[in-house]
Scaffold this motif. Sequence first.
Motif, PDB file in Angstrom:
ATOM      1  N   GLN A  47       0.817  -1.214   0.000  1.00 49.09           N
ATOM      2  CA  GLN A  47       0.000   0.000   0.000  1.00 49.09           C
ATOM      3  C   GLN A  47       0.855   1.270   0.000  1.00 49.09           C
ATOM      4  N   LYS A  48       2.004   1.231  -0.686  1.00 47.16           N
ATOM      5  CA  LYS A  48       2.877   2.397  -0.775  1.00 47.16           C
ATOM      6  C   LYS A  48       2.545   3.255  -1.994  1.00 47.16           C
ATOM      7  N   ILE A  49       1.598   2.793  -2.796  1.00 45.03           N
ATOM      8  CA  ILE A  49       1.205   3.498  -4.012  1.00 45.03           C
ATOM      9  C   ILE A  49      -0.239   3.949  -3.845  1.00 45.03           C
ATOM     10  N   ASP A  50      -0.524   5.215  -4.138  1.00 49.33           N
ATOM     11  CA  ASP A  50      -1.876   5.746  -3.976  1.00 49.33           C
ATOM     12  C   ASP A  50      -2.726   5.595  -5.226  1.00 49.33           C
ATOM     13  N   MET A  51      -2.100   5.546  -6.401  1.00 53.27           N
ATOM     14  CA  MET A  51      -2.845   5.427  -7.649  1.00 53.27           C
ATOM     15  C   MET A  51      -1.915   4.880  -8.726  1.00 53.27           C
ATOM     16  N   PHE A  63      -1.489  -6.757 -17.340  1.00 53.49           N
ATOM     17  CA  PHE A  63      -2.632  -7.470 -16.761  1.00 53.49           C
ATOM     18  C   PHE A  63      -2.433  -7.692 -15.269  1.00 53.49           C
ATOM     19  N   LEU A  64      -1.262  -8.148 -14.876  1.00 53.27           N
ATOM     20  CA  LEU A  64      -0.987  -8.394 -13.461  1.00 53.27           C
ATOM     21  C   LEU A  64      -1.042  -7.100 -12.642  1.00 53.27           C
ATOM     22  N   THR A  65      -0.536  -6.022 -13.211  1.00 55.23           N
ATOM     23  CA  THR A  65      -0.590  -4.727 -12.526  1.00 55.23           C
ATOM     24  C   THR A  65      -2.032  -4.314 -12.294  1.00 55.23           C
ATOM     25  N   CYS A  66      -2.859  -4.459 -13.319  1.00 54.79           N
ATOM     26  CA  CYS A  66      -4.273  -4.097 -13.185  1.00 54.79           C
ATOM     27  C   CYS A  66      -4.954  -4.951 -12.125  1.00 54.79           C
ATOM     28  N   PHE A 116      -6.077  -4.824  -4.290  1.00 51.29           N
ATOM     29  CA  PHE A 116      -5.655  -4.083  -3.101  1.00 51.29           C
ATOM     30  C   PHE A 116      -6.373  -2.739  -2.955  1.00 51.29           C
ATOM     31  N   GLY A 117      -7.400  -2.507  -3.769  1.00 53.48           N
ATOM     32  CA  GLY A 117      -8.219  -1.303  -3.626  1.00 53.48           C
ATOM     33  C   GLY A 117      -7.521  -0.013  -3.985  1.00 53.48           C
ATOM     34  N   ILE A 118      -6.598  -0.078  -4.934  1.00 49.24           N
ATOM     35  CA  ILE A 118      -5.865   1.112  -5.359  1.00 49.24           C
ATOM     36  C   ILE A 118      -6.501   1.635  -6.646  1.00 49.24           C
ATOM     37  N   PRO A 119      -6.809   2.926  -6.730  1.00 44.58           N
ATOM     38  CA  PRO A 119      -7.403   3.473  -7.947  1.00 44.58           C
ATOM     39  C   PRO A 119      -6.519   3.214  -9.158  1.00 44.58           C
ATOM     40  N   LEU A 120      -7.164   2.877 -10.279  1.00 44.69           N
ATOM     41  CA  LEU A 120      -6.459   2.529 -11.511  1.00 44.69           C
ATOM     42  C   LEU A 120      -7.052   3.319 -12.661  1.00 44.69           C
ATOM     43  N   LEU A 121      -6.226   4.047 -13.385  1.00 41.09           N
ATOM     44  CA  LEU A 121      -6.658   4.766 -14.579  1.00 41.09           C
ATOM     45  C   LEU A 121      -6.007   4.107 -15.789  1.00 41.09           C
TER      46      LEU A 121
END
Length: 80
Positions: free
Chosen positions: A5-9, A25-28, A34-39
């Motif tokens: 959880q060191k990354i916010d988005m 794919f794995l990143t997405c 982990f509930g991290i916003p993804l654009l």
Amino acid sequence: MIEEQKIDMVINIPTHKSKRLEYNFLTCCMTVNFGIPLLTNMQLVKVFAEAVIMHEKDGLVGFDPESWFEHYKDEKNDGA
């Protein structure tokens, strides 16, 4: 870093020329898990960046932030 959880988005804009499809794919998947916003759309990234700039410049304009529960509670009371 995602697991910790060191990354916010995460912004991940794959193209048809992407050579690391499995990594994308794995990143997405990890961001969602982990509930991290993804654009993943460049137009959305631009709109988001513009909104951040406006927010930093002018603050929240035109509405009061509230939780979804508060929003729907008020809507229910209005007869909607």
